[in-house]
Design a protein around this motif. Structure first.
Motif, PDB file in Angstrom:
ATOM      1  N   ALA A  60      -0.011   2.801  -5.755  1.00 22.73           N
ATOM      2  CA  ALA A  60      -1.096   2.704  -4.790  1.00 22.73           C
ATOM      3  C   ALA A  60      -1.335   4.047  -4.105  1.00 22.73           C
ATOM      4  N   ARG A  72      -4.827   6.263  -4.241  1.00 19.91           N
ATOM      5  CA  ARG A  72      -5.535   6.733  -3.044  1.00 19.91           C
ATOM      6  C   ARG A  72      -5.739   8.240  -3.086  1.00 19.91           C
ATOM      7  N   GLU A 110       0.812  -1.220   0.000  1.00 22.91           N
ATOM      8  CA  GLU A 110       0.000   0.000   0.000  1.00 22.91           C
ATOM      9  C   GLU A 110       0.845   1.269   0.000  1.00 22.91           C
ATOM     10  N   GLN A 111       2.168   1.131   0.155  1.00 15.32           N
ATOM     11  CA  GLN A 111       3.056   2.283   0.132  1.00 15.32           C
ATOM     12  C   GLN A 111       3.757   2.462  -1.217  1.00 15.32           C
TER      13      GLN A 111
END
Length: 131
Positions: free
Chosen positions: A104, A108, A99-100
């Motif tokens: 991604a 977001r 997610e980093q």
């Protein structure tokens, strides 16, 4: 043009005292002109200046002269690995989580922008709350 093989020796010097006017000039210019800038120093007229050598080192591999004077230059063989800190047999402590990863994070941020309230609606909701 590639750099020549082998060490390229350099020294780190301290020159003092430096007047505030010269410091302002160096802050803008970041280059020291020899002998022009030395001539404006107070002790130059009295037989020259004594410059303290702080360090002798190879400017390519950034290692001390005393440590590597008889060794080949590490910049020729290690591709910059010699400049990285830490133990060679250990992995990095911080690894990026899925997610980093950049894709991604951008996704977001784009979703957050879409969910924001339109400025005109924000203004209308504030005005309706005043009545």
């Amino acid at each position: 043009m590639s750099a020549p093989l082998g060490h390229t020796w350099g020294v780190a010097l301290t020159i003092e005292p430096i007047s505030p006017e010269m410091m302002r000039t160096f802050a803008q210019n970041q280059y020291f002109n020899l002998p022009g800038d030395l001539e404006s120093m107070p002790d130059y007229d009295q037989g020259g200046l004594v410059l303290d050598i702080l360090d002798r080192f190879c400017t390519r591999c950034r290692r001390s002269y005393d440590d590597v004077m008889f060794d080949p230059c590490a910049a020729d063989t290690t591709q910059g690995e010699h400049l990285r800190g830490g133990m060679k047999d250990r992995e990095a402590r911080i690894k990026a989580k899925p997610e980093q990863m950049p894709a991604a994070v951008l996704a977001r941020q784009a979703a957050a922008r879409r969910e924001r309230e339109v400025p005109a609606l924000m203004q209308a909701s504030r005005l309706s709350g005043l009545s």
